[in-house]
Motif scaffolding. Sequence first.
Motif, PDB file in Angstrom:
ATOM      1  N   HIS A  64       0.802  -1.226   0.000  1.00 41.74           N
ATOM      2  CA  HIS A  64       0.000   0.000   0.000  1.00 41.74           C
ATOM      3  C   HIS A  64       0.841   1.286   0.000  1.00 41.74           C
ATOM      4  N   THR A  65       2.144   1.178   0.168  1.00 43.82           N
ATOM      5  CA  THR A  65       2.967   2.376   0.373  1.00 43.82           C
ATOM      6  C   THR A  65       3.245   3.186  -0.891  1.00 43.82           C
ATOM      7  N   ASN A  66       3.302   2.539  -2.046  1.00 44.63           N
ATOM      8  CA  ASN A  66       3.529   3.282  -3.291  1.00 44.63           C
ATOM      9  C   ASN A  66       3.102   2.439  -4.496  1.00 44.63           C
ATOM     10  N   GLU A  74      -5.955 -15.801   8.819  1.00 47.65           N
ATOM     11  CA  GLU A  74      -5.184 -15.005   7.857  1.00 47.65           C
ATOM     12  C   GLU A  74      -6.089 -14.248   6.891  1.00 47.65           C
ATOM     13  N   ALA A  75      -7.162 -14.868   6.426  1.00 48.94           N
ATOM     14  CA  ALA A  75      -8.094 -14.164   5.540  1.00 48.94           C
ATOM     15  C   ALA A  75      -8.722 -12.990   6.274  1.00 48.94           C
ATOM     16  N   ARG A  76      -9.087 -13.201   7.515  1.00 46.69           N
ATOM     17  CA  ARG A  76      -9.657 -12.114   8.336  1.00 46.69           C
ATOM     18  C   ARG A  76      -8.622 -11.009   8.558  1.00 46.69           C
ATOM     19  N   PHE A  77      -7.384 -11.402   8.761  1.00 44.13           N
ATOM     20  CA  PHE A  77      -6.311 -10.421   8.935  1.00 44.13           C
ATOM     21  C   PHE A  77      -6.150  -9.566   7.673  1.00 44.13           C
ATOM     22  N   VAL A  78      -6.146 -10.208   6.525  1.00 46.97           N
ATOM     23  CA  VAL A  78      -6.007  -9.476   5.258  1.00 46.97           C
ATOM     24  C   VAL A  78      -7.142  -8.467   5.108  1.00 46.97           C
ATOM     25  N   ARG A  79      -8.374  -8.919   5.364  1.00 48.54           N
ATOM     26  CA  ARG A  79      -9.506  -7.989   5.235  1.00 48.54           C
ATOM     27  C   ARG A  79      -9.436  -6.884   6.270  1.00 48.54           C
ATOM     28  N   LEU A  80      -9.019  -7.203   7.479  1.00 47.27           N
ATOM     29  CA  LEU A  80      -8.880  -6.192   8.522  1.00 47.27           C
ATOM     30  C   LEU A  80      -7.909  -5.096   8.097  1.00 47.27           C
ATOM     31  N   VAL A  81      -6.764  -5.491   7.593  1.00 47.45           N
ATOM     32  CA  VAL A  81      -5.755  -4.518   7.149  1.00 47.45           C
ATOM     33  C   VAL A  81      -6.312  -3.651   6.021  1.00 47.45           C
ATOM     34  N   ILE A  82      -6.966  -4.275   5.058  1.00 45.68           N
ATOM     35  CA  ILE A  82      -7.542  -3.522   3.939  1.00 45.68           C
ATOM     36  C   ILE A  82      -8.588  -2.540   4.463  1.00 45.68           C
ATOM     37  N   GLN A  83      -9.485  -3.017   5.315  1.00 48.37           N
ATOM     38  CA  GLN A  83     -10.542  -2.139   5.837  1.00 48.37           C
ATOM     39  C   GLN A  83      -9.977  -0.979   6.643  1.00 48.37           C
ATOM     40  N   GLN A  84      -8.985  -1.245   7.456  1.00 47.37           N
ATOM     41  CA  GLN A  84      -8.428  -0.184   8.293  1.00 47.37           C
ATOM     42  C   GLN A  84      -7.662   0.851   7.484  1.00 47.37           C
ATOM     43  N   ASN A  85      -7.306   0.511   6.257  1.00 49.91           N
ATOM     44  CA  ASN A  85      -6.528   1.430   5.429  1.00 49.91           C
ATOM     45  C   ASN A  85      -7.281   1.919   4.196  1.00 49.91           C
ATOM     46  N   THR A  86      -8.563   1.653   4.138  1.00 47.32           N
ATOM     47  CA  THR A  86      -9.396   2.102   3.023  1.00 47.32           C
ATOM     48  C   THR A  86     -10.073   3.411   3.428  1.00 47.32           C
ATOM     49  N   PRO A  87     -10.088   4.391   2.531  1.00 51.58           N
ATOM     50  CA  PRO A  87     -10.762   5.654   2.853  1.00 51.58           C
ATOM     51  C   PRO A  87     -12.231   5.430   3.233  1.00 51.58           C
ATOM     52  N   ALA A  88     -12.706   6.159   4.226  1.00 52.31           N
ATOM     53  CA  ALA A  88     -14.065   6.006   4.741  1.00 52.31           C
ATOM     54  C   ALA A  88     -15.123   6.200   3.652  1.00 52.31           C
ATOM     55  N   ILE A  89     -14.818   7.020   2.674  1.00 55.79           N
ATOM     56  CA  ILE A  89     -15.779   7.298   1.613  1.00 55.79           C
ATOM     57  C   ILE A  89     -16.183   6.031   0.852  1.00 55.79           C
ATOM     58  N   LEU A  90     -15.325   5.024   0.838  1.00 58.08           N
ATOM     59  CA  LEU A  90     -15.630   3.772   0.140  1.00 58.08           C
ATOM     60  C   LEU A  90     -16.542   2.857   0.956  1.00 58.08           C
ATOM     61  N   LYS A  91     -16.711   3.177   2.219  1.00 63.12           N
ATOM     62  CA  LYS A  91     -17.606   2.437   3.112  1.00 63.12           C
ATOM     63  C   LYS A  91     -17.285   0.940   3.160  1.00 63.12           C
ATOM     64  N   TYR A  92     -16.007   0.637   3.121  1.00 67.94           N
ATOM     65  CA  TYR A  92     -15.578  -0.754   3.262  1.00 67.94           C
ATOM     66  C   TYR A  92     -14.956  -0.916   4.637  1.00 67.94           C
ATOM     67  N   ASN A  93     -15.811  -0.888   5.644  1.00 67.34           N
ATOM     68  CA  ASN A  93     -15.309  -0.951   7.012  1.00 67.34           C
ATOM     69  C   ASN A  93     -16.272  -1.632   7.981  1.00 67.34           C
ATOM     70  N   SER A  94     -17.270  -2.294   7.457  1.00 70.29           N
ATOM     71  CA  SER A  94     -18.317  -2.847   8.317  1.00 70.29           C
ATOM     72  C   SER A  94     -17.905  -4.090   9.103  1.00 70.29           C
TER      73      SER A  94
END
Length: 160
Positions: free
Chosen positions: A30-32, A97-117
């Motif tokens: 996600h860094t570049n 691990e699948a939950r971890f991957v989704r957690l990381v993605i959700q925590q780093n996705t802009p709120a406007i995308l509403k992918y954080n439920s």
Amino acid sequence: MHSFISFLSIVLFVFFTDLASVRSGFATAHTNKTNAEAFFKQSSDLKDDSISALAYKAAGKMIQSKFETDRKNKKEYFKSGALALNALIDKNTNHVEARFVRLVIQQNTPAILKYNSNINDDKKVVLAGFATADLDVKKAIRNYVASSKKFSKQEVNNLK
């Protein structure tokens, strides 16, 4: 001779991408744009169809969307990755691990995308399943949790 070794290294990397290197690439994808593209290719080329590999393949699409300039492609990458990751977790609800991957993605996705439920549920599964996870998965979780501001000190200390 040096150019031959470089060429051979690239060929071996492309043909023998494994889950451990994909897991490692996820941490900085996600860094570049360069890292995102490398992770996307690496995860897409993975010849493994395990739950973990499929989670990283989905994440590769989602991370790639962050640096995509074409709006249609940006939306398609993110949406297809999210659908794949959510469907995978719906079928494998306790896969750490699948939950971890989704957690990381959700925590780093802009709120406007509403992918954080699913942040709280994913966090619970990851923390509860940490003790039984593979050593490589534990290392990835520890590294992320230690560098994230989204975990309490108690949660960080419980992973030591």
